[in-house]
Design a protein around this motif. Structure first.
Motif: not given
Length: 361
Positions: A9-27
């Motif tokens: 497993p590898h947990l990818l961590k966003f540099k900035k919040e990634a926002g879409t109409s389905r919500g915001v991802m940080t990892q």
């Protein structure tokens, strides 16, 4: 000795919040596969499985347990892999309800068959001779933040921008588009928008009419997937060309793919191999689209550079001249170093750079 496949497993961590109409991802979670054969020491094929939260049909709580079962079955079967039996192995080993696992295993086996050098498809791109034209992705955020992203992408040489819409106030989204069009005509900057199914069926016509003021290239998935009659009507009447995206997810039978596209007749489809079950399934969508005179392009689904590399090489092999959605490799703090690089809105494979790969035992 038979092939052996293991993963980590590898947990990818966003540099900035990634926002879409389905919500915001940080990892986001990803699983990196490695294929080896003790009779061929030093040759290692790498793949990536990464169900996209809220979208992939294998975004399920026990994904890792099911991936473990798939790998155990593979390792027990004393397999050898060749181009002629690859699709058979994938069909027999990986259930259809695990499309990202099928994609990851297909990628790892292709890499292994090509000598374990991360050259999945041999072409001008993977030889470092030719780049792939891309769109620059504008994530949802405040109006000011989105305008900052626009300026950043333009400074990097992108001539096609793709903007997420449908989550913040619609008037603010129009303000961003208006700002770009005041500065650049459609001949200077191509604009795409992606609604991720956010528009309601009773409001979509009005919103498409207002969006048409900005000379858009296309809008991805204006309403939620599964409303085939309504989507067919929209594709026929929309002043903005429609591209299907989520509509394709979960369809693996060739006849069902053909029936869907023939019924809806979209101007474009968007192809994400991670969500569609890998390259073989993606090739089927392309073949059908070509038969029906439907345009298409390929988009990554927030993979690490391992998955992005394979998708880029597959895309280059398809000789599609439209801008592709392959710019997600720069999103993460902890991505894997790779030869992938962006220059003036093109993705290149820089042979002078090396791979940083995880230790998997």
């Amino acid at each position: 000795m038979p092939l052996k496949i293991v993963f980590k497993p590898h947990l990818l961590k966003f540099k900035k919040e990634a926002g879409t109409s389905r919500g915001v991802m940080t990892q986001r979670n990803s699983w990196i596969l490695k294929v080896t054969d003790s009779d061929q020491p030093g040759i290692e094929g790498y793949g990536e499985c990464g169900p996209l939260p809220g979208l992939s049909i294998d975004d399920i709580p026990d994904f890792e347990e099911q991936l473990t079962s798939v790998c155990e079955t593979f390792n027990e079967m004393d397999l050898e892999v060749f181009p002629f039996n690859l699709s058979i192995i994938l069909e027999q080993i990986v259930p259809e309800h695990l499309p990202s696992a099928r994609f990851g295993m297909e990628m790892a086996l292709l890499d292994f068959m090509n000598g374990g050098k991360r050259i999945i498809y041999k072409n001008e791109f993977s030889a470092g001779q030719k780049g792939i034209l891309m769109n620059g992705l504008i994530w949802m955020g405040s109006c000011e933040n989105m305008l900052e992203q626009v300026d950043q992408k333009l400074s990097l040489g992108f001539s096609t921008l793709k903007m997420k819409v449908g989550a913040i106030d619609f008037e603010q989204e129009l303000t961003v588009l208006r700002s770009v069009r005041k500065r650049f005509s459609k001949d200077e900057i191509t604009l795409r928008v992606d609604a991720n199914g956010a528009f309601q069926p009773d409001e979509v016509n009005e919103k498409l009419k207002r969006l048409s003021e900005f000379d858009l290239h296309s809008i991805e998935q204006p309403i939620k997937a599964g409303q085939h009659d309504r989507m067919a009507e929209i594709c026929k009447s929309s002043p903005v060309p429609v591209a299907l995206d989520e509509e394709l997810i979960g369809i693996f039978d060739y006849r069902e793919k053909f029936a869907l596209l023939k019924k809806i007749q979209p101007p474009f489809i968007i192809l994400k191999p991670t969500l569609l079950g890998g390259f073989q399934h993606t090739k089927e969508w392309i073949e059908i689209a070509n038969r029906l005179n439907i345009g298409w392009w390929v988009t990554s689904a927030l993979e690490s550079n391992i998955g992005l590399n394979a998708i880029a090489q597959f895309t280059a092999a398809s000789n599609n001249t439209l801008p592709q959605g392959l710019g997600t490799g720069q999103l993460y703090h902890n991505n894997f170093e790779s030869p992938l690089t962006i220059k003036n809105g093109y993705l290149f494979y820089d042979l002078s750079e090396s791979w940083e790969l995880p230790e998997i035992v």
